[in-house]
Design a protein around this motif. Structure first.
Motif, short mmCIF file in Angstrom:
data_model
loop_
_atom_site.label_atom_id
_atom_site.label_comp_id
_atom_site.label_asym_id
_atom_site.label_seq_id
_atom_site.Cartn_x
_atom_site.Cartn_y
_atom_site.Cartn_z
N LEU A 119 0.87 -1.17 0.00
CA LEU A 119 0.00 0.00 0.00
C LEU A 119 0.90 1.22 0.00
CD1 LEU A 119 -2.96 0.87 0.04
CD2 LEU A 119 -2.85 0.90 2.52
N ALA A 120 0.87 1.94 -1.10
CA ALA A 120 1.71 3.13 -1.29
C ALA A 120 3.19 2.82 -1.12
CB ALA A 120 1.27 4.25 -0.36
N GLY A 121 3.60 1.64 -1.60
CA GLY A 121 5.00 1.27 -1.58
C GLY A 121 5.53 0.76 -0.26
N LYS A 122 4.69 0.72 0.77
CA LYS A 122 5.15 0.21 2.07
C LYS A 122 5.11 -1.32 2.03
CE LYS A 122 3.74 4.24 4.61
NZ LYS A 122 2.91 4.81 5.63
N PRO A 123 5.96 -1.97 2.81
CA PRO A 123 5.97 -3.44 2.81
C PRO A 123 4.59 -4.00 3.17
CG PRO A 123 7.81 -2.58 4.09
CD PRO A 123 6.94 -1.41 3.73
N PRO A 124 4.24 -5.14 2.59
CA PRO A 124 2.94 -5.73 2.90
C PRO A 124 2.82 -6.11 4.37
CG PRO A 124 4.24 -7.21 1.51
CD PRO A 124 5.02 -5.95 1.66
N THR A 125 1.62 -5.96 4.90
CA THR A 125 1.37 -6.33 6.29
C THR A 125 1.11 -7.82 6.36
OG1 THR A 125 0.37 -4.16 6.64
CG2 THR A 125 -0.07 -5.85 8.30
N PRO A 126 1.81 -8.55 7.22
CA PRO A 126 1.59 -10.00 7.33
C PRO A 126 0.16 -10.32 7.76
CG PRO A 126 3.61 -9.35 8.47
CD PRO A 126 2.89 -8.09 8.09
N LEU A 127 -0.31 -11.50 7.35
CA LEU A 127 -1.68 -11.91 7.61
C LEU A 127 -2.02 -11.89 9.10
CD1 LEU A 127 -4.39 -12.92 6.62
CD2 LEU A 127 -3.46 -15.24 6.64
N GLY A 128 -1.12 -12.34 9.95
CA GLY A 128 -1.39 -12.36 11.38
C GLY A 128 -1.66 -10.98 11.94
N ILE A 129 -0.88 -10.02 11.51
CA ILE A 129 -1.07 -8.64 11.97
C ILE A 129 -2.37 -8.06 11.42
CG2 ILE A 129 -0.14 -6.28 11.83
CD1 ILE A 129 2.66 -7.57 12.00
N ARG A 130 -2.64 -8.32 10.13
CA ARG A 130 -3.90 -7.84 9.54
C ARG A 130 -5.10 -8.42 10.28
NH1 ARG A 130 -4.09 -5.54 4.31
NH2 ARG A 130 -2.06 -5.45 3.33
N THR A 131 -5.02 -9.69 10.60
CA THR A 131 -6.13 -10.36 11.29
C THR A 131 -6.33 -9.77 12.68
OG1 THR A 131 -5.71 -12.39 10.04
CG2 THR A 131 -7.01 -12.60 12.06
N ALA A 132 -5.23 -9.57 13.40
CA ALA A 132 -5.32 -8.99 14.75
C ALA A 132 -5.90 -7.57 14.69
CB ALA A 132 -3.95 -8.98 15.41
N GLU A 133 -5.47 -6.77 13.72
CA GLU A 133 -5.99 -5.41 13.58
C GLU A 133 -7.49 -5.44 13.30
OE1 GLU A 133 -3.64 -3.69 10.46
OE2 GLU A 133 -2.14 -2.92 11.87
N GLN A 134 -7.91 -6.29 12.36
CA GLN A 134 -9.34 -6.37 12.03
C GLN A 134 -10.14 -6.79 13.25
OE1 GLN A 134 -9.58 -4.61 9.02
NE2 GLN A 134 -11.09 -6.11 8.42
N ALA A 135 -9.64 -7.79 13.99
CA ALA A 135 -10.34 -8.25 15.19
C ALA A 135 -10.45 -7.12 16.22
CB ALA A 135 -9.63 -9.46 15.79
N LEU A 136 -9.38 -6.36 16.39
CA LEU A 136 -9.40 -5.22 17.31
C LEU A 136 -10.42 -4.19 16.87
CD1 LEU A 136 -8.22 -3.52 19.66
CD2 LEU A 136 -6.57 -2.61 17.99
N PHE A 137 -10.41 -3.83 15.60
CA PHE A 137 -11.34 -2.81 15.11
C PHE A 137 -12.79 -3.27 15.23
CE2 PHE A 137 -7.73 -1.43 12.07
CZ PHE A 137 -7.13 -0.68 13.06
N ILE A 138 -13.04 -4.55 14.96
CA ILE A 138 -14.40 -5.09 15.10
C ILE A 138 -14.83 -5.02 16.57
CG2 ILE A 138 -15.78 -7.21 14.97
CD1 ILE A 138 -14.05 -7.87 12.41
N ALA A 139 -13.95 -5.46 17.47
CA ALA A 139 -14.27 -5.44 18.90
C ALA A 139 -14.55 -4.01 19.37
CB ALA A 139 -13.14 -6.06 19.71
N LEU A 140 -13.76 -3.06 18.92
CA LEU A 140 -13.96 -1.67 19.34
C LEU A 140 -15.27 -1.10 18.78
CD1 LEU A 140 -10.31 -0.31 19.14
CD2 LEU A 140 -11.63 -0.90 21.18
N CYS A 141 -15.62 -1.50 17.57
CA CYS A 141 -16.91 -1.06 17.03
C CYS A 141 -18.05 -1.60 17.90
CB CYS A 141 -17.08 -1.54 15.59
SG CYS A 141 -16.15 -0.59 14.38
N LEU A 142 -17.95 -2.84 18.30
CA LEU A 142 -18.98 -3.44 19.15
C LEU A 142 -19.03 -2.75 20.52
CD1 LEU A 142 -18.55 -7.20 18.21
CD2 LEU A 142 -20.28 -5.59 17.37
N LEU A 143 -17.87 -2.40 21.06
CA LEU A 143 -17.84 -1.66 22.34
C LEU A 143 -18.41 -0.25 22.20
CD1 LEU A 143 -14.35 -2.67 23.75
CD2 LEU A 143 -16.59 -3.28 24.68
N ALA A 144 -18.27 0.32 21.01
CA ALA A 144 -18.74 1.69 20.79
C ALA A 144 -20.25 1.77 20.61
CB ALA A 144 -18.05 2.30 19.56
N ALA A 145 -20.89 0.63 20.39
CA ALA A 145 -22.35 0.64 20.22
C ALA A 145 -23.01 0.86 21.58
CB ALA A 145 -22.80 -0.68 19.60
N PRO A 146 -23.65 2.01 21.76
CA PRO A 146 -24.26 2.30 23.07
C PRO A 146 -25.45 1.39 23.39
CG PRO A 146 -24.57 4.16 21.56
CD PRO A 146 -23.82 3.10 20.83
#
Length: 146
Positions: A119-146
């Motif tokens: 992405l924009a010439g930066k090294p690709p993000t490994p699958l494990g890191i991408r998965t952990a980030e997605q899981a974190l963002f999903i969890a935070l979205c669920l926590l943000a739901a009042p």
């Protein structure tokens, strides 16, 4: 890394403003929604930035049709979700829809990691890191739901 930095900084700044007397920001959930809104504004805008757009189109799994349209659609949905997080009447729906959107977009992240797409010439993000980030963002979205 930029989405995590944006999310963290905006959340903490909103929480600090709440602690300093901004009544509308008097809890972590509201501050988290502001942080998520900042993050999704950033990530949604990137879908349209010339520097990133072609790379994002290449992230779309080859079996899916109209990758450019999918990138545009997901960008619009991220921007709409960011706005929705800031409106109390729509915050719950926006947070839940953004969580669902992240689940729906995971195949593109999986595909990008497996194929080593940059992405924009930066090294690709490994699958494990991408998965952990997605899981974190999903969890935070669920926590943000009042």
């Amino acid at each position: 890394m930029a989405p995590i930095i944006t999310l963290t900084a905006a959340t903490l700044l909103a929480r600090l403003a709440g602690l300093l007397g901004a009544d509308a920001l008097d809890d972590w959930q509201t501050s988290l929604r502001i942080g998520l809104a900042a993050m999704f504004t950033l990530t949604g805008a990137v879908h349209f930035a010339p520097r990133f757009r072609d790379d994002m189109i290449r992230m779309i799994p080859e079996r899916l049709p109209a990758p450019a349209a999918l990138v545009a659609l997901t960008g619009v949905l991220e921007l709409a979700g960011a706005a929705g997080l800031l409106i109390p009447a729509t915050a719950t729906a926006a947070a839940l829809c953004l969580a669902a959107l992240l689940v729906a977009m995971f195949p593109a992240n999986y595909s990008a990691a497996r194929r080593g797409i940059t992405l924009a010439g930066k090294p690709p993000t490994p699958l494990g890191i991408r998965t952990a980030e997605q899981a974190l963002f999903i969890a935070l979205c669920l926590l943000a739901a009042p």
